[in-house]
Write an enzyme that holds these catalytic residues in place. Structure first.
Site, mmCIF file in Angstrom:
data_model
loop_
_atom_site.group_PDB
_atom_site.id
_atom_site.type_symbol
_atom_site.label_atom_id
_atom_site.label_comp_id
_atom_site.label_asym_id
_atom_site.label_seq_id
_atom_site.Cartn_x
_atom_site.Cartn_y
_atom_site.Cartn_z
ATOM 1 N N ARG A 416 0.808 -1.220 0.000
ATOM 2 C CA ARG A 416 0.000 0.000 0.000
ATOM 3 C C ARG A 416 0.843 1.274 0.000
ATOM 4 O O ARG A 416 1.730 1.446 0.813
ATOM 5 C CB ARG A 416 -0.952 -0.006 1.193
ATOM 6 C CG ARG A 416 -1.920 1.163 1.202
ATOM 7 C CD ARG A 416 -3.053 0.939 2.172
ATOM 8 N NE ARG A 416 -4.049 0.036 1.641
ATOM 9 C CZ ARG A 416 -4.611 -0.944 2.329
ATOM 10 N NH1 ARG A 416 -4.245 -1.183 3.558
ATOM 11 N NH2 ARG A 416 -5.525 -1.706 1.775
ATOM 12 N N HIS A 446 3.853 -10.813 2.269
ATOM 13 C CA HIS A 446 4.360 -9.856 3.251
ATOM 14 C C HIS A 446 5.601 -10.384 3.965
ATOM 15 O O HIS A 446 6.232 -9.670 4.735
ATOM 16 C CB HIS A 446 3.246 -9.547 4.271
ATOM 17 C CG HIS A 446 3.552 -8.428 5.202
ATOM 18 N ND1 HIS A 446 3.787 -8.616 6.560
ATOM 19 C CD2 HIS A 446 3.673 -7.094 4.993
ATOM 20 C CE1 HIS A 446 4.022 -7.456 7.134
ATOM 21 N NE2 HIS A 446 3.968 -6.517 6.216
#
Length: 697
Positions: A416, A446
């Site tokens: 993001r 991640h």
């Protein structure tokens, strides 16, 4: 230390709402801006961090709740017992108060800056000498970059950019000028991002002067609108924040990079979720803007101060005043691991732990550079989530590919607000021969891991590093994170399994060492907690110590409550969101929670389970949030080296002893500083001393 609350109805108070808990975290950031012990310019920068955090909160979290409202759903179970519409209202009220508080803090800081002969002046305070400088600066630097839109007569209101700052200009026209239907004419000036927000004016003796770009433009309004006949002119700041969730299309003809690129571009036209305006704006201008932009009561309309985008204070100029900044620390070496020789030769015999920024992140870059040049290294596999603007990591990987290595990079294009940078790096690496893979559809990657394969004695040997943070040289100077370097062949082999899963994801791999999301983390952590419960019941040694960024998964919280009820002592260091309610009799009285906000951003995830005196310890990329447990690829890595185990326990306990920057997270969520009769103990400073002493030994 935890406040015990005996009279709470636990059926209604099992969890704190995630969004409200996040706002409490941002209040802790604001406390740093208010703290007189923090150097003055650093306090301004904390104000910038507070504002930047708030922008991202509205783009993502507030926007998500708003979508729930628009879908006609209550969202109570998802939101921890509060309806989505009530939550939006409560958020708005809290943010209005926090914004007002931040303005009061800013006012105090500016007064203290004046005592240091630093003056932030506005357009009404410009001297004659400064006027000449400003006029010249405006013509050379600012005017060419300005976008000015006359909106008074436009049928269709222009699309305002997400989080850009605008000056809403109102001209009251002279009566004899009948060019316009109304006596008021309106314009918008976009504050250019290509010009520094803080313009340093010529010094006068010992006094230093700064004018904010907004005020410099206000001072030059007559230059911009000289062709109009007006009686008066005024300019007030406005800003709009848009929904930043990515909506990715399903066009099969487009590559994944193209889809993400298109979605990022569409973000600039997302629905408005927050409108902030200068509260001194006249009613006519405000009403005109709200009507033209179609902003209604479902959007958060927040009165603010004269200046918006206070996130720019993150880059407030140092002005050569090192006495008003935190003293920079020199990152330390890892004992026994020199940057001069071969890292791989050292790691072949022993595991090493890096704790940045106390120790140098250069070890990560050195590892990759050595692998890129070593003729015996055959392949490099690495996951990338966020990269520095100028990345030595990326250049090392490109170098390796040019040297004939098989370089495979899993790059997360949906990190993001870093999507554009990652897309650029992805295209660059791809053009240089690096093979890119994009993980698994519907799952963000991640985890932070790298494994290389090296030919030794005609056999492949694996070397790896696994981290709690991003492989980013810039953030490694301000984020605290652990990185483990290891040649443990079993761990290296299992990292390779994770990469195999990226490419053949219909096969679920089995792991004996790593704990990998989305398939195993939840149950593995449950089992580790359950083991502590059973040890407690048997009268064995038990205990849980966890350090992470966020704890919001209700099922995981329930499991910790179960451990607490069984008598297991639990210590939690949670930097940000904490939906767990500690200190409640019969539910969580054995749980203590603190949060540390200080010079560095606390970012590592560390899990310590007592295991009857034989601690099981993991470093991890995963917080205890639903997305990390079930909807992302994460790695929790076991620590087997006894020295490193002790080191990690030491670092946890040093943080736990903090009585300067630690806040108690209680059922009342008061963000109260932890104070006791002990000598002041500031954990981040003590950790640097700890590693300095290790090096001296």
């Amino acid at each position: 230390m935890t406040e015990r609350i005996d009279n709470l109805d636990t059926t209604k108070n099992q969890y704190r709402n995630r969004e409200l808990s996040w706002l409490q975290f941002n209040a802790r950031v604001l406390q740093e801006a208010e703290d007189p012990s923090v150097p003055l310019i650093e306090r301004l920068r904390f104000l910038g961090i507070f504002s930047n955090n708030l922008d991202e909160f509205f783009k993502v979290r507030y926007a998500t709740v708003r979508r729930i409202v628009e879908a006609g759903k209550g969202g109570r179970s998802f939101l921890g017992g509060i309806s989505a519409s009530d939550l939006l209202e409560e958020i708005t009220q809290i943010v209005i108060e926090q914004q007002s508080h931040s303005l009061r803090i800013l006012k105090k800081i500016r007064k203290e800056l004046q005592k240091e002969n630093i003056f932030i002046i506005n357009e009404t305070e410009v001297s004659k000498a400064q006027s000449e400088f400003i006029s010249d600066y405006f013509l050379r630097k600012v005017s060419p970059a300005l976008v000015t839109i006359m909106i008074g007569e436009l049928e269709e209101f222009p699309m305002l950019k997400d989080s850009a700052a605008y000056l809403a200009v109102r001209m009251v026209m002279k009566k004899e000028d009948d060019t316009f239907q109304s006596r008021s004419n309106f314009a918008l000036i976009e504050i250019p991002k290509v010009v520094d927000r803080f313009v340093v004016l010529p010094q006068k003796g010992d006094k230093q002067y700064i004018i904010i770009l907004d005020d410099l433009i206000r001072y030059c309004l007559h230059n911009i609108f000289s062709i109009f006949k007006y009686e008066s002119i005024s300019a007030h700041m406005i800003k709009i924040t848009r929904d930043a969730e990515l909506d990715i299309d399903s066009d099969l003809s487009r590559s994944f990079i193209e889809k993400i690129s298109k979605s990022v571009k569409n973000r600039s036209t997302g629905d408005p979720v927050r409108f902030v305006y200068d509260k001194s704006i006249d009613a006519e201008t405000l009403q005109f803007l709200l009507q033209k932009m179609g902003i209604d009561t479902t959007d958060s309309i927040i009165p603010g101060g004269r200046y918006h985008n206070r996130r720019d204070y993150m880059k407030f100029p140092s002005l050569g005043r090192n006495d008003l900044l935190y003293k920079k620390i020199e990152p330390l070496a890892i004992p026994g691991l020199s940057l001069q020789g071969s890292l791989l030769d050292k790691i072949a015999h022993k595991d090493y732990l890096l704790y940045a920024p106390y120790q140098s992140f250069s070890y990560v870059v050195k590892f990759l550079r050595e692998a890129a040049l070593d003729p015996n290294v055959k392949s490099i596999r690495i996951t990338i989530y966020r990269l520095a603007q100028i990345s030595h990591i990326a250049s090392s990987l490109i170098n390796a590919a040019k040297n004939g290595k098989n370089v495979i990079v899993q790059i997360e294009l949906q990190a993001r607000f870093d999507e554009e940078a990652n897309i650029q790096y992805a295209e660059q690496m791809q053009s240089e021969g690096v093979r890119l893979i994009f993980g698994v559809s519907g799952l963000k990657v991640h985890c932070k891991a790298c494994v290389i394969e090296r030919l030794e004695n005609e056999k492949i040997k694996r070397y790896a590093f696994i981290s709690t943070g991003n492989f980013n040289e810039s953030t490694a100077r301000i984020y605290t994170d652990y990185t483990l370097f290891t040649s443990n062949q079993k761990i290296g082999k299992e990292i390779n399994k994770v990469f195999d899963f990226f490419e053949v994801n219909y096969k679920i791999k089995k792991y004996n060492h790593l704990i990998v999301s989305p398939h195993y983390t939840r149950n593995s952590i449950y089992n580790l907690i359950e083991n502590e419960i059973q040890n407690k019941k048997k009268g064995n040694s038990s205990g849980i110590r966890l350090k992470m960024n966020s704890l919001s998964d209700f099922k995981m919280i329930d499991k910790l409550y179960q451990a607490s009820r069984a008598g297991v002592k639990i210590k939690l260091i949670i930097r940000g969101i904490c939906c767990l309610m500690p200190g409640i009799k019969g539910m969580s009285e054995n749980i203590e929670v603190i949060s540390i906000v200080d010079k560095f951003l606390e970012h590592p995830r560390l899990f310590i389970f007592d295991n009857n005196g034989q601690p099981k310890i993991y470093i991890s990329s995963a917080d205890f949030m639903g997305r990390n447990l079930d909807n992302r690829v994460e790695i929790s890595c076991p620590i087997y080296d006894e020295e490193i185990k002790k080191e990690l326990i030491d670092t946890f306990e040093i943080s736990w002893k903090d009585n300067v920057k630690a806040r108690i997270i209680s059922g009342k969520a008061l963000n109260r500083y932890r104070k006791n009769d002990e000598e002041p103990f500031r954990s981040q400073f003590k950790l640097y001393e700890y590693y300095k002493q290790k090096l001296e030994k």
